[in-house]
Scaffold this motif. Structure first.
Motif, PDB file in Angstrom:
ATOM      1  N   VAL A 104       0.835  -1.203   0.000  1.00  0.00           N
ATOM      2  CA  VAL A 104       0.000   0.000   0.000  1.00  0.00           C
ATOM      3  C   VAL A 104       0.872   1.257   0.000  1.00  0.00           C
ATOM      4  CG1 VAL A 104      -1.841   1.247   1.206  1.00  0.00           C
ATOM      5  CG2 VAL A 104      -1.852  -1.246   1.163  1.00  0.00           C
ATOM      6  N   GLN A 105       1.966   1.237   0.741  1.00  0.00           N
ATOM      7  CA  GLN A 105       2.886   2.379   0.761  1.00  0.00           C
ATOM      8  C   GLN A 105       3.483   2.638  -0.613  1.00  0.00           C
ATOM      9  OE1 GLN A 105       5.476   1.014   3.920  1.00  0.00           O
ATOM     10  NE2 GLN A 105       4.631   2.506   5.375  1.00  0.00           N
ATOM     11  N   LEU A 106       3.759   1.562  -1.344  1.00  0.00           N
ATOM     12  CA  LEU A 106       4.321   1.700  -2.683  1.00  0.00           C
ATOM     13  C   LEU A 106       3.354   2.465  -3.591  1.00  0.00           C
ATOM     14  CD1 LEU A 106       6.553   0.970  -4.725  1.00  0.00           C
ATOM     15  CD2 LEU A 106       5.304  -1.153  -5.175  1.00  0.00           C
ATOM     16  N   ALA A 107       2.089   2.091  -3.548  1.00  0.00           N
ATOM     17  CA  ALA A 107       1.089   2.790  -4.361  1.00  0.00           C
ATOM     18  C   ALA A 107       0.931   4.239  -3.910  1.00  0.00           C
ATOM     19  CB  ALA A 107      -0.255   2.062  -4.252  1.00  0.00           C
ATOM     20  N   ALA A 150      -7.383  -1.260  -0.397  1.00  0.00           N
ATOM     21  CA  ALA A 150      -6.678  -0.180   0.303  1.00  0.00           C
ATOM     22  C   ALA A 150      -5.672   0.490  -0.619  1.00  0.00           C
ATOM     23  CB  ALA A 150      -5.976  -0.745   1.546  1.00  0.00           C
ATOM     24  N   ARG A 151      -4.976  -0.294  -1.415  1.00  0.00           N
ATOM     25  CA  ARG A 151      -3.993   0.242  -2.355  1.00  0.00           C
ATOM     26  C   ARG A 151      -4.633   1.214  -3.344  1.00  0.00           C
ATOM     27  NH1 ARG A 151      -1.193  -4.323  -5.791  1.00  0.00           N
ATOM     28  NH2 ARG A 151      -3.363  -4.495  -6.491  1.00  0.00           N
ATOM     29  N   SER A 152      -5.841   0.900  -3.793  1.00  0.00           N
ATOM     30  CA  SER A 152      -6.516   1.791  -4.743  1.00  0.00           C
ATOM     31  C   SER A 152      -6.956   3.091  -4.087  1.00  0.00           C
ATOM     32  CB  SER A 152      -7.735   1.080  -5.344  1.00  0.00           C
ATOM     33  OG  SER A 152      -8.813   1.022  -4.431  1.00  0.00           O
ATOM     34  N   LEU A 153      -7.216   3.050  -2.791  1.00  0.00           N
ATOM     35  CA  LEU A 153      -7.738   4.229  -2.094  1.00  0.00           C
ATOM     36  C   LEU A 153      -6.663   5.245  -1.753  1.00  0.00           C
ATOM     37  CD1 LEU A 153     -10.254   2.468   0.318  1.00  0.00           C
ATOM     38  CD2 LEU A 153     -10.833   3.926  -1.618  1.00  0.00           C
TER      39      LEU A 153
END
Length: 224
Positions: A104-107, A150-153
């Motif tokens: 998620v941090q990467l995105a 979560a990654r998309s948000l």
């Protein structure tokens, strides 16, 4: 705002050329959630992948706040997927060797812009707490899929395109995931287009559209 104008894509059935979908028109405003439904094999996933430029189209165009998404070069597609559009697939497609939090941090960091939804906070809302430091291969499919949501948000993208985003989730987590998508719409002006076969999922959206016979039509059951 997502604007789709005359989007058309051909397919080849046996020796006869036909249209998978033709002259699709759609406008999705900031803060709006829209569901696309239809029978299996009708082309819902292909339509979603065409909207963001992952698949070429034969006619028409799709833009987000004036940014062209369709029929652009590979470099521009990659840039659009960092800055303008965020995708949630049926499978999580998390980066192996990275923890859930790191995915998620990467995105969150890759576009060079900052979203108002930080990784820790979004993972907490989706009940990814104790598992956040685990690798994707060591958690359940539902936990991995919630991480993908979560990654998309956390990206700055104004549009989220989601293909059966809650298929791997149980009832309670489905509600949480949809609630967070709605919150992203309301708080940051994102809009969501999701593909689903589940009327209960579609009922969370302001509008429900049906892809049938190559045409996208609004359902009479859409919210007012």
């Amino acid at each position: 705002m997502l604007i789709v104008e005359g989007l058309s894509k051909k397919t080849i059935a046996s020796t006869d050329e036909s249209w998978l979908f033709k002259d699709v028109n759609l406008t999705v405003s900031a803060g709006e959630m829209v569901a696309i439904m239809g029978k299996s094999g009708v082309g819902k996933t292909t339509l979603l992948n065409s909207l963001c430029g992952l698949l070429p189209i034969n006619d028409g165009k799709c833009t987000v706040d004036g940014v062209q998404l369709t029929n652009v070069g590979k470099r521009r597609v990659r840039q659009n997927l960092r800055e303008s559009v965020s995708l949630v697939f049926q499978s999580p497609h998390l980066v192996p060797g990275f923890t859930l939090l790191q995915n998620v941090q990467l995105a969150w960091s890759i576009s060079g812009k900052r979203s108002p939804f930080p990784p820790h906070e979004v993972l907490d809302r989706l009940d990814i707490e104790d598992e956040r430091n685990q690798l994707p291969e060591s958690v359940s499919g539902g936990q991995a899929q919630r991480t993908a949501i979560a990654r998309s948000l956390v990206t700055p993208a104004k549009v989220i395109l989601a293909d059966e985003p809650t298929a791997a989730l149980d009832g309670g987590n489905v509600g949480k995931a949809l609630s967070e998508l709605r919150k992203a719409c309301a708080e940051s002006g994102k809009c969501v287009v999701l593909v689903t076969h589940d009327f209960a999922i579609a009922s969370h959206c302001e509008r429900v559209l049906h892809l049938e016979g190559g045409k996208l039509r609004e359902s009479s059951s859409s919210r007012n």
